[in-house]
Design a protein around this motif. Structure first.
Motif, PDB file in Angstrom:
ATOM      1  N   LEU A  67      11.546  33.634 -12.551  1.00  0.00           N
ATOM      2  CA  LEU A  67      12.866  33.600 -11.931  1.00  0.00           C
ATOM      3  C   LEU A  67      12.841  33.794 -10.415  1.00  0.00           C
ATOM      4  CD1 LEU A  67      14.830  35.579 -14.620  1.00  0.00           C
ATOM      5  CD2 LEU A  67      14.956  33.150 -14.163  1.00  0.00           C
ATOM      6  N   HIS A 101      18.864  34.882 -24.514  1.00  0.00           N
ATOM      7  CA  HIS A 101      18.935  33.885 -23.439  1.00  0.00           C
ATOM      8  C   HIS A 101      17.629  33.118 -23.299  1.00  0.00           C
ATOM      9  CE1 HIS A 101      20.773  32.610 -19.468  1.00  0.00           C
ATOM     10  NE2 HIS A 101      19.521  32.194 -19.340  1.00  0.00           N
ATOM     11  N   TRP A 102      16.505  33.790 -23.578  1.00  0.00           N
ATOM     12  CA  TRP A 102      15.192  33.192 -23.390  1.00  0.00           C
ATOM     13  C   TRP A 102      14.419  33.135 -24.706  1.00  0.00           C
ATOM     14  CZ3 TRP A 102      15.179  31.178 -18.728  1.00  0.00           C
ATOM     15  CH2 TRP A 102      15.849  31.819 -17.685  1.00  0.00           C
ATOM     16  N   GLN A 140       6.239  35.610 -15.076  1.00  0.00           N
ATOM     17  CA  GLN A 140       7.536  35.633 -14.407  1.00  0.00           C
ATOM     18  C   GLN A 140       7.879  34.218 -13.937  1.00  0.00           C
ATOM     19  OE1 GLN A 140       6.228  38.909 -11.665  1.00  0.00           O
ATOM     20  NE2 GLN A 140       8.226  39.771 -12.177  1.00  0.00           N
ATOM     21  N   GLU A 182      19.412  42.762 -17.908  1.00  0.00           N
ATOM     22  CA  GLU A 182      20.067  41.489 -17.634  1.00  0.00           C
ATOM     23  C   GLU A 182      19.063  40.356 -17.824  1.00  0.00           C
ATOM     24  OE1 GLU A 182      23.204  41.137 -17.051  1.00  0.00           O
ATOM     25  OE2 GLU A 182      23.711  43.261 -16.791  1.00  0.00           O
ATOM     26  N   PRO A 183      19.503  39.190 -18.312  1.00  0.00           N
ATOM     27  CA  PRO A 183      18.574  38.068 -18.501  1.00  0.00           C
ATOM     28  C   PRO A 183      17.830  37.687 -17.228  1.00  0.00           C
ATOM     29  CG  PRO A 183      20.655  37.608 -19.593  1.00  0.00           C
ATOM     30  CD  PRO A 183      20.862  38.866 -18.785  1.00  0.00           C
ATOM     31  N   GLU A 184      18.467  37.852 -16.065  1.00  0.00           N
ATOM     32  CA  GLU A 184      17.839  37.487 -14.805  1.00  0.00           C
ATOM     33  C   GLU A 184      16.650  38.385 -14.464  1.00  0.00           C
ATOM     34  OE1 GLU A 184      21.050  37.990 -15.263  1.00  0.00           O
ATOM     35  OE2 GLU A 184      21.770  35.902 -15.187  1.00  0.00           O
ATOM     36  N   GLU A 185      16.519  39.523 -15.140  1.00  0.00           N
ATOM     37  CA  GLU A 185      15.422  40.442 -14.871  1.00  0.00           C
ATOM     38  C   GLU A 185      14.293  40.308 -15.886  1.00  0.00           C
ATOM     39  OE1 GLU A 185      17.345  44.222 -15.000  1.00  0.00           O
ATOM     40  OE2 GLU A 185      18.487  43.905 -13.162  1.00  0.00           O
ATOM     41  N   SER A 186      14.391  39.328 -16.756  1.00  0.00           N
ATOM     42  CA  SER A 186      13.432  39.188 -17.851  1.00  0.00           C
ATOM     43  C   SER A 186      12.069  38.707 -17.369  1.00  0.00           C
ATOM     44  CB  SER A 186      13.962  38.199 -18.895  1.00  0.00           C
ATOM     45  OG  SER A 186      15.028  38.732 -19.626  1.00  0.00           O
ATOM     46  N   TRP A 187      11.040  39.118 -18.079  1.00  0.00           N
ATOM     47  CA  TRP A 187       9.704  38.552 -17.939  1.00  0.00           C
ATOM     48  C   TRP A 187       8.998  38.690 -19.292  1.00  0.00           C
ATOM     49  CZ3 TRP A 187       5.999  42.377 -18.673  1.00  0.00           C
ATOM     50  CH2 TRP A 187       6.357  43.698 -18.348  1.00  0.00           C
ATOM     51  N   ASP A 233      15.241  28.150 -21.845  1.00  0.00           N
ATOM     52  CA  ASP A 233      16.546  28.718 -21.533  1.00  0.00           C
ATOM     53  C   ASP A 233      17.524  28.214 -22.598  1.00  0.00           C
ATOM     54  OD1 ASP A 233      19.026  29.455 -20.540  1.00  0.00           O
ATOM     55  OD2 ASP A 233      18.569  28.894 -18.483  1.00  0.00           O
TER      56      ASP A 233
END
Length: 211
Positions: free
Chosen positions: A124, A59-60, A122, A103-108, A74
């Motif tokens: 998000l 995703h990233w 970070q 999950e992609p939303e938790e990525s850093w 993205d």
């Protein structure tokens, strides 16, 4: 593309990315009809690309450059400009690694540099990119680093050829090994289950295995 500096393929095998000496990032779709011309070109950096990496979901896409900037793309909206931030003090990113989020939303993104601590990027939670120190106060240049697949620790090799293991819950190394001699490039790899880590030095016949 003139003078490719970095290449990366996302783990889901949807995208091929390339970073150039000019600082541009190129994206090609792998599946379907892959044209000879990159589908998306982003002139995001002002210098040669020093790092290019996808997260495990694809995703990233993260990139770093000699001009001191770090960018995150993205791939769900590849036509949009990336998130970008400049490291402080003229520091240059040398190595990038995404935290293995579920999950992609938790990525850093972990960012290692020539003259600064490893930092956490970070973007998000706040909507804007933010850099904070991930590891302890240490001016050693980070040459390579890798997370264990469960996201419990980070292994780094620095300019003094020290292999160090860091707990992500504290900012100081759990253990340090001087198996890697100075003036030789160290390399590390971790098994998919995080149980084994291999370390080696360029030009030598010995591979060290840790568990």
């Amino acid at each position: 593309i003139l003078d490719v500096q970095q290449l990366a393929i996302d783990p889901q095998q949807k995208w091929l990315a390339a970073g150039s000496r000019s600082g541009a990032i190129y994206l090609w779709p792998i599946a379907g009809d892959s044209a000879a011309v990159a589908k998306h070109v982003h002139p995001v950096h002002g210098g040669p690309v020093t790092g290019l990496v996808f997260d495990q979901s694809g995703h990233w896409l993260g990139s770093g450059s000699e001009d001191g900037t770090v960018a995150v793309f993205d791939t769900e909206t590849p036509e949009r400009p990336p998130i970008s931030i400049r490291l402080q003090g003229g520091s240059v990113p040398t190595v990038l690694a995404f935290y293995p989020a579920s999950e992609p939303e938790e990525s850093w993104l972990a960012v290692g540099s020539r003259d600064s601590v490893v930092q956490r990027l970070q973007w998000l939670a706040s909507g804007d990119p933010e850099l904070t120190d991930l590891l302890g106060d240490d001016s050693r240049s980070t040459l390579t680093m890798v997370f264990d697949p469960q996201g419990q620790w980070l292994a780094t090799v620095d300019e003094h050829d020290s292999l160090r293991f860091w707990s992500l819950t504290q900012k100081f190394p759990i253990t340090e090994s001087r198996l890697l001699d100075q003036d030789k490039n160290g390399m590390i790899a971790v098994s998919p289950d995080g149980r084994w880590l291999a370390a080696a030095r360029s030009g030598e016949r010995i591979v060290y295995l840790f568990t």
